[in-house]
Design an enzyme around this catalytic site. Structure first.
Site, PDB file in Angstrom:
ATOM      1  N   ARG A  52       0.855  -1.198   0.000  1.00 17.58           N
ATOM      2  CA  ARG A  52       0.000   0.000   0.000  1.00 17.58           C
ATOM      3  C   ARG A  52       0.887   1.243   0.000  1.00 17.58           C
ATOM      4  O   ARG A  52       0.584   2.248  -0.636  1.00 17.58           O
ATOM      5  CB  ARG A  52      -0.947  -0.005   1.204  1.00 17.58           C
ATOM      6  N   TYR A 104     -16.466  16.019 -15.685  1.00 17.08           N
ATOM      7  CA  TYR A 104     -16.975  14.646 -15.658  1.00 17.08           C
ATOM      8  C   TYR A 104     -18.039  14.531 -14.555  1.00 17.08           C
ATOM      9  O   TYR A 104     -17.845  15.052 -13.450  1.00 17.08           O
ATOM     10  CB  TYR A 104     -15.807  13.684 -15.409  1.00 17.08           C
ATOM     11  N   ASP A 176      -7.378  18.768 -14.710  1.00 20.77           N
ATOM     12  CA  ASP A 176      -7.629  17.386 -15.135  1.00 20.77           C
ATOM     13  C   ASP A 176      -7.311  17.325 -16.627  1.00 20.77           C
ATOM     14  O   ASP A 176      -8.034  17.874 -17.460  1.00 20.77           O
ATOM     15  CB  ASP A 176      -9.087  17.027 -14.835  1.00 20.77           C
ATOM     16  N   LYS A 201      -7.998   6.224 -19.364  1.00 18.90           N
ATOM     17  CA  LYS A 201      -8.322   6.745 -20.693  1.00 18.90           C
ATOM     18  C   LYS A 201      -7.095   6.675 -21.614  1.00 18.90           C
ATOM     19  O   LYS A 201      -6.583   5.613 -21.858  1.00 18.90           O
ATOM     20  CB  LYS A 201      -8.884   8.160 -20.544  1.00 18.90           C
TER      21      LYS A 201
HETATM   22  O1  P1T Z   1     -13.154   6.533 -14.165  1.00 12.95           O
HETATM   23  P1  P1T Z   1     -11.974   7.060 -13.372  1.00 12.95           P
HETATM   24  O2  P1T Z   1     -10.681   6.449 -13.727  1.00 12.95           O
HETATM   25  O3  P1T Z   1     -12.242   7.063 -11.899  1.00 12.95           O
HETATM   26  O4  P1T Z   1     -11.791   8.604 -13.813  1.00 12.95           O
HETATM   27  C1  P1T Z   1     -12.740   9.591 -13.558  1.00 12.95           C
HETATM   28  C2  P1T Z   1     -12.605  10.704 -14.538  1.00 12.95           C
HETATM   29  C3  P1T Z   1     -11.889  11.839 -14.187  1.00 12.95           C
HETATM   30  N1  P1T Z   1     -11.720  12.869 -15.034  1.00 12.95           N
HETATM   31  C4  P1T Z   1     -12.236  12.833 -16.269  1.00 12.95           C
HETATM   32  C5  P1T Z   1     -12.042  13.996 -17.184  1.00 12.95           C
HETATM   33  C6  P1T Z   1     -12.961  11.715 -16.713  1.00 12.95           C
HETATM   34  O5  P1T Z   1     -13.438  11.723 -17.968  1.00 12.95           O
HETATM   35  C7  P1T Z   1     -13.150  10.622 -15.826  1.00 12.95           C
HETATM   36  C8  P1T Z   1     -13.923   9.416 -16.218  1.00 12.95           C
HETATM   37  N2  P1T Z   1     -14.745   9.606 -17.330  1.00 12.95           N
HETATM   38  C9  P1T Z   1     -15.563   8.661 -17.898  1.00 12.95           C
HETATM   39  C10 P1T Z   1     -15.674   7.412 -17.423  1.00 12.95           C
HETATM   40  C11 P1T Z   1     -16.313   9.095 -19.088  1.00 12.95           C
HETATM   41  O6  P1T Z   1     -16.816   8.252 -19.849  1.00 12.95           O
HETATM   42  O7  P1T Z   1     -16.402  10.311 -19.296  1.00 12.95           O
END
Ligand code: P1T
Length: 383
Positions: A52, A104, A176, A201
């Site tokens: 961790r 998001y 972000d 992503k």
């Molecule tokens: O899904 P996660 O890895 O927890 O990430 C969240 C997140 C944070 N910031 C942005 C700009 C994002 O697009 C996302 C996650 N977005 C999607 C799952 C989507 O389909 O837009």
């Protein structure tokens, strides 16, 4: 090879954080699938005590991410949301967070439905408008938070201008950078204090792993975040770190192809009679086309559009594409299509951030642009 800041991003993507394994000479970073590490004596170890706290595969990923964003430090997390949540622990009850008003849906949900109950104050503003950002700052603003391009409206923010406003007020700027990736934009070099990714992503790039990361320069803040990473424990496993590291190797190649394809797809959509509006930073019709040219090395692989037939038409098209899979998420090699209002942004319904129910969002993959256009053409033909 050590990480030298003089290397170009294509080289960093392949080499940063990765050195032949000292034990075996393995060229690829081993998956250290272990929770704990033998100690030679009480407290005497090789820098690793418990996974961790630290794990060598995660260390390699973090080093790679720091190099890609041109930052001093990086920390990897179990998801993008876990990353954002951990950063928000730097903000104390009674302090204010000024967030972009197009983010998001999960980010809005975390702010509005989780953290606000712990006494953090949130307000939302169009960060594309620097004057509005300036006016929305409060004496106790600790953090300005934004996406550029935004999800899902693909609005851009002048990062350097907003960094100045935040810093003049004694606040941090968090960007972000998920939609751009460090190949297209490096916010730390423009004055941001935190750069965040959903590595799920573009960075991972293959839709096979969920993860997140923050990159920053300030060592004292990094130490606090590292403490929080361990104390809270929302860390990625070694296999996830390995998959993300492997994805990174082709990041520059993939981003180039995403951009090439998306430009062609956006032009096709803009010329189609059933399409009312195309939102893509690479089209001259985008209100911030010039900022995109100045701030980004390419317009990215995300396109949003609105059909003449509104929501019903949007649902018909989303139902009929064959190469574009109807699914949440983005940034993988394969093309995806979704309707943000009922899907990724369902949490902003009934809020000032609500999204047009007719908006269609596509993540343009690295397939043949001609095939992608043929697919959209046949789906639009169902209207
Ligand atoms: O899904 P996660 O890895 O927890 O990430 C969240 C997140 C944070 N910031 C942005 C700009 C994002 O697009 C996302 C996650 N977005 C999607 C799952 C989507 O389909 O837009």
């Amino acid at each position: 090879m050590t990480t030298e800041p003089t290397y170009h991003i294509e080289t960093l993507a392949v080499h940063a954080g990765v050195a032949p394994d000292p034990v075996s000479g393995a060229v690829m970073t081993p998956i250290y699938q272990t929770s704990t590490y033998a100690q030679a004596d009480v407290g005497v170890h090789k820098g690793y005590e418990y996974s961790r706290t630290d794990n060598p595969t995660r260390t390699a990923l973090q080093t790679a991410l720091a190099a890609l964003e041109g930052g001093q430090h990086a920390l990897a997390f179990a998801s993008g949301m876990a990353t954002i949540d951990t950063i928000l622990r730097l903000v104390r009850p009674g302090e204010h967070v000024l967030s972009g008003n197009d983010v998001y849906g999960g980010t809005f949900r975390l702010f509005d439905k989780v953290l606000a109950a712990y006494g953090l104050e949130f307000s939302f503003v169009d960060t594309a408008d620097s004057t509005a950002v300036q006016a929305a700052m409060r004496p106790h603003t600790k953090l300005v938070w934004l996406e550029t391009p935004t999800n899902p409206m693909l609005r851009l923010t002048d990062i350097a201008a907003v960094a100045q406003i935040a810093h003049a007020a004694g606040a941090w700027l968090g960007v972000d950078n998920t939609f751009a990736s460090p190949v297209l934009q490096r916010p730390l070099t423009l004055g941001a204090d935190f750069v965040v990714h959903s590595t799920t992503k573009y960075i991972g790039g293959h839709s096979d792993v969920v993860g997140g990361a923050v990159v920053l320069n300030d060592t004292a803040v990094y130490e606090r975040l590292k403490f929080l990473q361990n104390a809270i424990g929302a860390v990625p496993g070694p296999m996830d770190c390995f998959l993300t590291l492997r994805g990174i190797k082709t990041l520059a190649l993939r981003m180039a192809q995403h951009c090439r394809n998306a430009i062609k797809v956006a032009q096709f959509l803009a010329d189609h009679p059933q399409v009312a509006e195309v939102i893509y930073p690479g089209l001259e019709s985008h209100p911030q086309y010039e900022l995109a040219q100045r701030q980004m090395a390419g317009p990215g692989g995300m396109i949003s559009f609105i059909l003449q037939g509104g929501e019903a038409a949007a649902r018909t098209v989303a139902r009929h594409t064959k190469l574009f899979t109807l699914a949440e998420s983005l940034g993988g090699v394969e093309s995806l299509i979704e309707l943000p209002a009922p899907m990724t942004h369902a949490s902003v319904a009934d809020s000032p951030l609500a999204v047009d129910p007719g908006l269609v969002r596509i993540s343009v993959g690295i397939e043949s642009a001609a095939d992608l256009i043929t697919d959209l053409q046949q789906a639009l033909g169902k209207l």
